[in-house]
Design an enzyme around this catalytic site. Sequence first.
Site, PDB file in Angstrom:
ATOM      1  N   PHE A  66      61.638  26.874  13.012  1.00 55.32           N
ATOM      2  CA  PHE A  66      62.173  26.540  14.336  1.00 55.32           C
ATOM      3  C   PHE A  66      63.279  25.491  14.167  1.00 55.32           C
ATOM      4  O   PHE A  66      64.394  25.682  14.614  1.00 55.32           O
ATOM      5  CB  PHE A  66      61.066  26.020  15.256  1.00 55.32           C
ATOM      6  CG  PHE A  66      61.515  25.915  16.689  1.00 55.32           C
ATOM      7  CD1 PHE A  66      61.305  26.971  17.567  1.00 55.32           C
ATOM      8  CD2 PHE A  66      62.164  24.786  17.152  1.00 55.32           C
ATOM      9  CE1 PHE A  66      61.745  26.903  18.889  1.00 55.32           C
ATOM     10  CE2 PHE A  66      62.609  24.704  18.455  1.00 55.32           C
ATOM     11  CZ  PHE A  66      62.390  25.759  19.332  1.00 55.32           C
ATOM     12  N   LYS A  68      65.134  24.566  11.513  1.00 55.44           N
ATOM     13  CA  LYS A  68      65.479  24.918  10.125  1.00 55.44           C
ATOM     14  C   LYS A  68      66.308  23.845   9.439  1.00 55.44           C
ATOM     15  O   LYS A  68      66.232  23.667   8.232  1.00 55.44           O
ATOM     16  CB  LYS A  68      66.254  26.239  10.101  1.00 55.44           C
ATOM     17  CG  LYS A  68      65.350  27.468  10.208  1.00 55.44           C
ATOM     18  CD  LYS A  68      66.155  28.743  10.078  1.00 55.44           C
ATOM     19  CE  LYS A  68      65.303  29.984  10.281  1.00 55.44           C
ATOM     20  NZ  LYS A  68      64.497  30.341   9.125  1.00 55.44           N
ATOM     21  N   ASN A 142      59.719  22.227   4.437  1.00 57.02           N
ATOM     22  CA  ASN A 142      59.411  23.552   3.898  1.00 57.02           C
ATOM     23  C   ASN A 142      60.610  23.972   3.046  1.00 57.02           C
ATOM     24  O   ASN A 142      61.742  23.994   3.519  1.00 57.02           O
ATOM     25  CB  ASN A 142      59.188  24.518   5.068  1.00 57.02           C
ATOM     26  CG  ASN A 142      58.876  25.930   4.611  1.00 57.02           C
ATOM     27  OD1 ASN A 142      59.641  26.522   3.858  1.00 57.02           O
ATOM     28  ND2 ASN A 142      57.774  26.467   5.082  1.00 57.02           N
ATOM     29  N   SER A 178      58.005  34.261   2.333  1.00 59.62           N
ATOM     30  CA  SER A 178      58.839  34.908   3.348  1.00 59.62           C
ATOM     31  C   SER A 178      59.135  36.340   2.903  1.00 59.62           C
ATOM     32  O   SER A 178      59.516  36.565   1.748  1.00 59.62           O
ATOM     33  CB  SER A 178      60.150  34.151   3.518  1.00 59.62           C
ATOM     34  OG  SER A 178      61.050  34.963   4.244  1.00 59.62           O
ATOM     35  N   ASN A 180      61.637  37.994   3.843  1.00 58.70           N
ATOM     36  CA  ASN A 180      63.049  38.281   4.086  1.00 58.70           C
ATOM     37  C   ASN A 180      64.002  37.830   2.990  1.00 58.70           C
ATOM     38  O   ASN A 180      65.210  37.863   3.157  1.00 58.70           O
ATOM     39  CB  ASN A 180      63.464  37.660   5.430  1.00 58.70           C
ATOM     40  CG  ASN A 180      62.606  38.210   6.555  1.00 58.70           C
ATOM     41  OD1 ASN A 180      62.342  39.408   6.611  1.00 58.70           O
ATOM     42  ND2 ASN A 180      62.132  37.328   7.420  1.00 58.70           N
ATOM     43  N   LYS A 208      52.548  27.880   1.000  1.00 56.96           N
ATOM     44  CA  LYS A 208      52.455  28.808   2.142  1.00 56.96           C
ATOM     45  C   LYS A 208      52.396  30.241   1.632  1.00 56.96           C
ATOM     46  O   LYS A 208      53.254  30.670   0.863  1.00 56.96           O
ATOM     47  CB  LYS A 208      53.669  28.616   3.059  1.00 56.96           C
ATOM     48  CG  LYS A 208      53.574  29.451   4.331  1.00 56.96           C
ATOM     49  CD  LYS A 208      54.589  28.991   5.358  1.00 56.96           C
ATOM     50  CE  LYS A 208      54.497  29.782   6.646  1.00 56.96           C
ATOM     51  NZ  LYS A 208      55.449  29.312   7.656  1.00 56.96           N
ATOM     52  N   THR A 239      54.743  35.273   8.064  1.00 52.94           N
ATOM     53  CA  THR A 239      54.817  36.500   8.885  1.00 52.94           C
ATOM     54  C   THR A 239      54.352  37.714   8.074  1.00 52.94           C
ATOM     55  O   THR A 239      54.308  37.666   6.843  1.00 52.94           O
ATOM     56  CB  THR A 239      56.266  36.740   9.349  1.00 52.94           C
ATOM     57  OG1 THR A 239      57.107  36.804   8.199  1.00 52.94           O
ATOM     58  CG2 THR A 239      56.743  35.640  10.272  1.00 52.94           C
TER      59      THR A 239
HETATM   60  C1  LIG Z   1      62.262  33.376  13.923  1.00 54.84           C
HETATM   61  C2  LIG Z   1      61.305  32.902  12.880  1.00 54.84           C
HETATM   62  C3  LIG Z   1      61.776  32.200  11.775  1.00 54.84           C
HETATM   63  C4  LIG Z   1      60.899  31.746  10.791  1.00 54.84           C
HETATM   64  N1  LIG Z   1      61.388  31.056   9.733  1.00 54.84           N
HETATM   65  C5  LIG Z   1      60.524  30.580   8.793  1.00 54.84           C
HETATM   66  C6  LIG Z   1      61.008  29.830   7.698  1.00 54.84           C
HETATM   67  O1  LIG Z   1      62.200  29.536   7.579  1.00 54.84           O
HETATM   68  N2  LIG Z   1      60.091  29.404   6.774  1.00 54.84           N
HETATM   69  C7  LIG Z   1      58.753  29.674   6.871  1.00 54.84           C
HETATM   70  O2  LIG Z   1      57.976  29.253   6.013  1.00 54.84           O
HETATM   71  N3  LIG Z   1      58.273  30.370   7.919  1.00 54.84           N
HETATM   72  C8  LIG Z   1      59.125  30.822   8.863  1.00 54.84           C
HETATM   73  N4  LIG Z   1      58.632  31.531   9.923  1.00 54.84           N
HETATM   74  C9  LIG Z   1      57.183  31.812   9.982  1.00 54.84           C
HETATM   75  C10 LIG Z   1      56.428  30.808  10.833  1.00 54.84           C
HETATM   76  O3  LIG Z   1      56.524  29.504  10.316  1.00 54.84           O
HETATM   77  C11 LIG Z   1      54.940  31.212  10.933  1.00 54.84           C
HETATM   78  O4  LIG Z   1      54.366  31.151   9.646  1.00 54.84           O
HETATM   79  C12 LIG Z   1      54.757  32.616  11.476  1.00 54.84           C
HETATM   80  O5  LIG Z   1      55.688  32.872  12.501  1.00 54.84           O
HETATM   81  C13 LIG Z   1      53.335  32.856  12.006  1.00 54.84           C
HETATM   82  O6  LIG Z   1      53.038  31.991  13.071  1.00 54.84           O
HETATM   83  P1  LIG Z   1      53.154  32.424  14.631  1.00 54.84           P
HETATM   84  O7  LIG Z   1      52.441  33.715  14.796  1.00 54.84           O
HETATM   85  O8  LIG Z   1      52.583  31.274  15.383  1.00 54.84           O
HETATM   86  O9  LIG Z   1      54.622  32.583  14.886  1.00 54.84           O
HETATM   87  C14 LIG Z   1      59.493  31.993  10.922  1.00 54.84           C
HETATM   88  C15 LIG Z   1      59.021  32.682  12.035  1.00 54.84           C
HETATM   89  C16 LIG Z   1      59.897  33.129  13.009  1.00 54.84           C
HETATM   90  C17 LIG Z   1      59.342  33.872  14.202  1.00 54.84           C
END
Ligand SMILES: Cc1cc2nc3c(=O)[nH]c(=O)nc-3n(C[C@H](O)[C@H](O)[C@H](O)COP(=O)(O)O)c2cc1C
Length: 334
Positions: A66, A68, A142, A178, A180, A208, A239
Site C-alpha cells: 500500500f 510502497k 518489506n 510475490s 509477479n 513472507k 497473494t
Molecule cells: C495492489 C497490491 C499490491 C501488493 N503489493 C505487495 C508488495 O509490494 N509486497 C508484498 O509483500 N505484498 C504485496 N501485496 C500483498 C499484500 O501485502 C497481502 O499479503 C495480500 O494482499 C493478502 O492480504 P489481503 O487479502 O488482506 O489483501 C500486495 C497486494 C495488493 C492487493
Amino acid sequence: MLFFLHKILLLLPPEVAHHWAIFLLKLYQKFIILFLETKKSSSAALHLKEVRKIRFGNRLGLAAGFDKNAEVFLPLSHLGFGFIEVGTVTPNSQEGNPKPRIWRESPDGLINQMGFNNCGVEQFKKNLKKNRLHCSVPILANIGKNKITPNELAIQDYKSLFSMLAPEVDGFVVNISSPNTVGLRELQSIAFLEHLEEVAPQKPLWVKLSPDLDMDVLKELFLKIKSSQCFLGCVLTNTSRQIALQEYGRAEGGYSGEKLFERSLECVALCREIFNEKKSIIAVGGINSVVRAKKMRQEGADLIELYTGFVYKGPALVKEIVKGLADESFELSF
Ligand SMILES: Cc1cc2nc3c(=O)[nH]c(=O)nc-3n(C[C@H](O)[C@H](O)[C@H](O)COP(=O)(O)O)c2cc1C
C-alpha cells in the site's frame, strides 16, 4: 468526511483510486505535521535502546504494497494501525508491469500484477528519514530483489537492502513470495533461507510466504525458520496465483481478499503447530472483519495485517478491528 472520500475512491479505476488515496494521505500528513503534536521521537531509536524488544501500538498493521515508497506511513498510523509494513522496495527503482495491473473481483477481492513498482532504496530511505521522527509505531521494511537480478545473485540485493535500511526501520520482512516477479517464488527454499542467515542484520526479521506452496514444503520452511536464530517468524500469506487462476481464470497476477482467508488461516494454523510458542506469526489474507481477525488470533497469529479489506471497507475497519481485538500494545522480544 472519510466515509464519503472512501466511497468516491471506490468509483474510480483501482490504480487511479490508489494514487488519489496516497495524495489525500499526503495532505493529511502535512496537516499532522503542522497542527498536531507529534512525538518527535523515533520509535526505531527507542526500540534500539530497549535491548532486543519491539513494541507495537496494537496488533493490527497495514500490509506491504500500500505504502510502497514509505511516503505516508505517518498518516496511516494516525488512522489507527499499530504498525506499518512499507515496500516492497528493491535496490534500484522499477516501473513495474504495464498498466492496467490491478482489477477488482467480486466479492471484495483484487487481482494485482504490479511487479514491484517502487522508487528504489535511496529515495525510499530519504522518505523514511523525513517522517520517521514523527511516527510512534514500528515500521517494518518489506524488501525484494530487482526484476533483472538473476536468482543466483538475489542474495546481494537483500544484503544491500538490509545494510541500507537497518538504521531506519524496526524490522524487515523478506519478500520471496510475490507471484509477479518471474522466478522470485523459487527463493522459498531452505538453501535461500541459509543464505539469508549469512547476511541478516541484528533486527527482527520475518519471511513472507506464498499460500500456493504445498503443505509439505511449508512445513519444511517453518521448521527451518523455527530452528534459526535469525528469523523472528513468518508473514502468512502473500497473494495467491492459484485462486486467481481457479476462481477467475487469470493465469497472471495474484488474488487477495475475501476468498484468500481460508487458505491463509490454514497456513497460520500449520505454522503455529510447528512453531509452538517459539516464533511469531503475522497473519494477512482476506481479513475484513473483527470475526476474521479473531479467528486468525485463535489459530495462533500474534499480529494481523490488512490490505484488501482496508481498500473495500476503509478506515472504519481499522477502528473496528482494533477495538474488537481489545488489546492495547504488544511486545515481542527477539
Ligand atoms: C495492489 C497490491 C499490491 C501488493 N503489493 C505487495 C508488495 O509490494 N509486497 C508484498 O509483500 N505484498 C504485496 N501485496 C500483498 C499484500 O501485502 C497481502 O499479503 C495480500 O494482499 C493478502 O492480504 P489481503 O487479502 O488482506 O489483501 C500486495 C497486494 C495488493 C492487493
